[in-house]
Motif scaffolding. Structure first.
Motif, PDB file in Angstrom:
ATOM      1  N   GLN A   1       0.847  -1.199   0.000  1.00 35.28           N
ATOM      2  CA  GLN A   1       0.000   0.000   0.000  1.00 35.28           C
ATOM      3  C   GLN A   1       0.881   1.247   0.000  1.00 35.28           C
ATOM      4  O   GLN A   1       1.893   1.308   0.710  1.00 35.28           O
ATOM      5  N   ASN A   2       0.463   2.237  -0.805  1.00 30.85           N
ATOM      6  CA  ASN A   2       1.225   3.479  -0.925  1.00 30.85           C
ATOM      7  C   ASN A   2       0.704   4.481   0.100  1.00 30.85           C
ATOM      8  O   ASN A   2      -0.394   5.017  -0.036  1.00 30.85           O
ATOM      9  N   ASN A   3       1.493   4.774   1.115  1.00 29.37           N
ATOM     10  CA  ASN A   3       1.018   5.633   2.210  1.00 29.37           C
ATOM     11  C   ASN A   3       0.915   7.094   1.833  1.00 29.37           C
ATOM     12  O   ASN A   3       0.278   7.862   2.540  1.00 29.37           O
ATOM     13  N   SER A   4       1.548   7.499   0.706  1.00 29.63           N
ATOM     14  CA  SER A   4       1.351   8.887   0.279  1.00 29.63           C
ATOM     15  C   SER A   4       0.231   8.990  -0.753  1.00 29.63           C
ATOM     16  O   SER A   4       0.027  10.039  -1.354  1.00 29.63           O
ATOM     17  N   HIS A   5      -0.502   7.922  -0.943  1.00 35.36           N
ATOM     18  CA  HIS A   5      -1.611   7.927  -1.905  1.00 35.36           C
ATOM     19  C   HIS A   5      -2.662   6.924  -1.414  1.00 35.36           C
ATOM     20  O   HIS A   5      -2.932   5.899  -2.039  1.00 35.36           O
ATOM     21  N   LEU A   6      -3.268   7.266  -0.262  1.00 40.54           N
ATOM     22  CA  LEU A   6      -4.179   6.301   0.371  1.00 40.54           C
ATOM     23  C   LEU A   6      -5.563   6.285  -0.282  1.00 40.54           C
ATOM     24  O   LEU A   6      -6.248   5.269  -0.262  1.00 40.54           O
TER      25      LEU A   6
ATOM     26  N   ALA B   1       7.516  -3.561 -10.247  1.00 40.12           N
ATOM     27  CA  ALA B   1       6.975  -2.446 -11.026  1.00 40.12           C
ATOM     28  C   ALA B   1       6.009  -1.655 -10.154  1.00 40.12           C
ATOM     29  O   ALA B   1       5.466  -2.182  -9.184  1.00 40.12           O
ATOM     30  N   ILE B   2       5.805  -0.383 -10.511  1.00 43.00           N
ATOM     31  CA  ILE B   2       4.767   0.402  -9.846  1.00 43.00           C
ATOM     32  C   ILE B   2       3.484   0.241 -10.666  1.00 43.00           C
ATOM     33  O   ILE B   2       3.450   0.560 -11.856  1.00 43.00           O
ATOM     34  N   VAL B   3       2.459  -0.316 -10.030  1.00 43.71           N
ATOM     35  CA  VAL B   3       1.172  -0.545 -10.698  1.00 43.71           C
ATOM     36  C   VAL B   3       0.098   0.165  -9.881  1.00 43.71           C
ATOM     37  O   VAL B   3      -0.023  -0.091  -8.669  1.00 43.71           O
ATOM     38  N   ASN B   4      -0.650   1.064 -10.502  1.00 44.69           N
ATOM     39  CA  ASN B   4      -1.675   1.846  -9.800  1.00 44.69           C
ATOM     40  C   ASN B   4      -1.105   2.467  -8.512  1.00 44.69           C
ATOM     41  O   ASN B   4      -1.718   2.377  -7.451  1.00 44.69           O
ATOM     42  N   SER B   5       0.065   3.095  -8.643  1.00 44.65           N
ATOM     43  CA  SER B   5       0.737   3.797  -7.536  1.00 44.65           C
ATOM     44  C   SER B   5       1.128   2.882  -6.376  1.00 44.65           C
ATOM     45  O   SER B   5       1.312   3.352  -5.259  1.00 44.65           O
ATOM     46  N   GLU B   6       1.235   1.577  -6.630  1.00 37.15           N
ATOM     47  CA  GLU B   6       1.690   0.666  -5.573  1.00 37.15           C
ATOM     48  C   GLU B   6       2.839  -0.175  -6.100  1.00 37.15           C
ATOM     49  O   GLU B   6       2.844  -0.548  -7.288  1.00 37.15           O
ATOM     50  N   GLU B   7       3.781  -0.452  -5.225  1.00 40.25           N
ATOM     51  CA  GLU B   7       4.910  -1.287  -5.645  1.00 40.25           C
ATOM     52  C   GLU B   7       4.481  -2.751  -5.660  1.00 40.25           C
ATOM     53  O   GLU B   7       4.114  -3.315  -4.631  1.00 40.25           O
TER      54      GLU B   7
HETATM   55  C1  LIG Z   1       2.953   6.703  -4.241  1.00 41.95           C
HETATM   56  O1  LIG Z   1       2.056   7.645  -4.732  1.00 41.95           O
HETATM   57  C2  LIG Z   1       2.682   8.878  -5.092  1.00 41.95           C
HETATM   58  C3  LIG Z   1       1.572   9.881  -5.388  1.00 41.95           C
HETATM   59  O2  LIG Z   1       0.673   9.369  -6.332  1.00 41.95           O
HETATM   60  C4  LIG Z   1       3.601   8.598  -6.272  1.00 41.95           C
HETATM   61  O3  LIG Z   1       4.274   9.795  -6.655  1.00 41.95           O
HETATM   62  C5  LIG Z   1       4.648   7.579  -5.866  1.00 41.95           C
HETATM   63  O4  LIG Z   1       5.427   7.193  -6.977  1.00 41.95           O
HETATM   64  C6  LIG Z   1       3.961   6.327  -5.314  1.00 41.95           C
HETATM   65  N1  LIG Z   1       4.973   5.445  -4.756  1.00 41.95           N
HETATM   66  C7  LIG Z   1       4.984   4.141  -5.020  1.00 41.95           C
HETATM   67  C8  LIG Z   1       6.067   3.349  -4.354  1.00 41.95           C
HETATM   68  O5  LIG Z   1       4.171   3.605  -5.749  1.00 41.95           O
END
Ligand SMILES: *[C@@H]1O[C@H](CO)[C@@H](O)[C@H](O)[C@H]1NC(C)=O
Ligand SMILES: *[C@@H]1O[C@H](CO)[C@@H](O)[C@H](O)[C@H]1NC(C)=O
Ligand SMILES: *[C@@H]1O[C@H](CO)[C@@H](O)[C@H](O)[C@H]1NC(C)=O
Length: 193
Positions: free
Chosen positions: A50-55, A175-181
């Protein structure tokens, strides 16, 4: 009075029959054990963090969340971070075909190194490939950046009861998929009983 020779002559067929039965029984159980106690397993694990900067992320489908961190952050190498996860296991690097699923692995990984990025793992695999089923648990810590990591398997249940062994783990996709690793890991596990 019965003569010695008579007794052994009388008992010989019986002894042979008992011996034969013992051999058949022990062969049978050896075959059953060989089938029921796997020595090698190989499979893939998927994890999405889960991406904590994009909850606010309806498309995100995470399998791992940050469930604890140090009271003062940031710490070097994210020391003190703890993630809880429930990751699917598959025979292939895909979740598309339900027939490829072989269970899931649940547990925690924690950042436990202050001078290198080190992860401590405590996790239980609930495994079922339709031939073998049961659980086995892994406990260990290792440098996160090592291309191949090794960790002890400390025991199990079901077909894995009383196992111990070594899990060999490497990340084979990221890979980053839908803003999640998203990552795929390959596990090769060697077990003894
Ligand atoms: C998390 O979300 C932020 C804002 O959308 C994005 O810039 C960042 O790359 C994301 N990080 C990961 C690890 O997906
Ligand atoms: C393992 O999976 C098979 C096939 O889906 C199922 O029939 C069986 O009941 C499962 N075994 C356990 C112990 O869950
Ligand atoms: C696991 O086994 C496969 C096939 O033998 C091999 O390609 C791979 O390097 C091994 N180790 C890991 C961690 O995947």
């Amino acid at each position: 009075m019965v003569k010695r020779g008579t007794i052994s002559r009388d008992l010989t067929p019986l002894l042979l029959a008992v011996l034969g039965l013992l051999i058949v029984v022990s062969m049978g159980s050896t075959i059953a054990e060989a089938r029921k106690k796997p020595k090698k397993l190989s499979f893939f694990m998927f994890i999405a963090v889960q991406n904590n900067s994009h909850l606010d992320n309806p498309k995100g489908q995470f399998t791992s969340v940050l469930s604890g961190e140090a009271p003062v952050t940031p710490q070097p190498f994210a020391f003190g971070n703890l993630h809880t996860f429930d990751n699917p296991l598959s025979k292939t690097m895909s979740l598309a075909n339900p027939a490829d699923r072989v269970g899931h692995v649940q547990g925690w990984y924690g950042n436990c190194g202050q001078s290198t990025l080190t992860l401590c793992l405590a996790q239980t695999f609930a495994y079922n490939d339709t031939v073998y089923s049961g659980t086995f648990s892994l406990l260990g810590s290792g440098m996160a950046m090592d291309p191949v990591k090794y960790a002890p398997v400390v025991g199990g249940t079901g077909d894995f009861a009383f196992c111990r062994g070594v899990a060999e783990q490497s990340r084979v996709f990221n890979a980053i998929v839908n803003s999640e690793e998203n990552s795929w890991f390959r596990y090769n596990i060697t077990l003894k009983y």
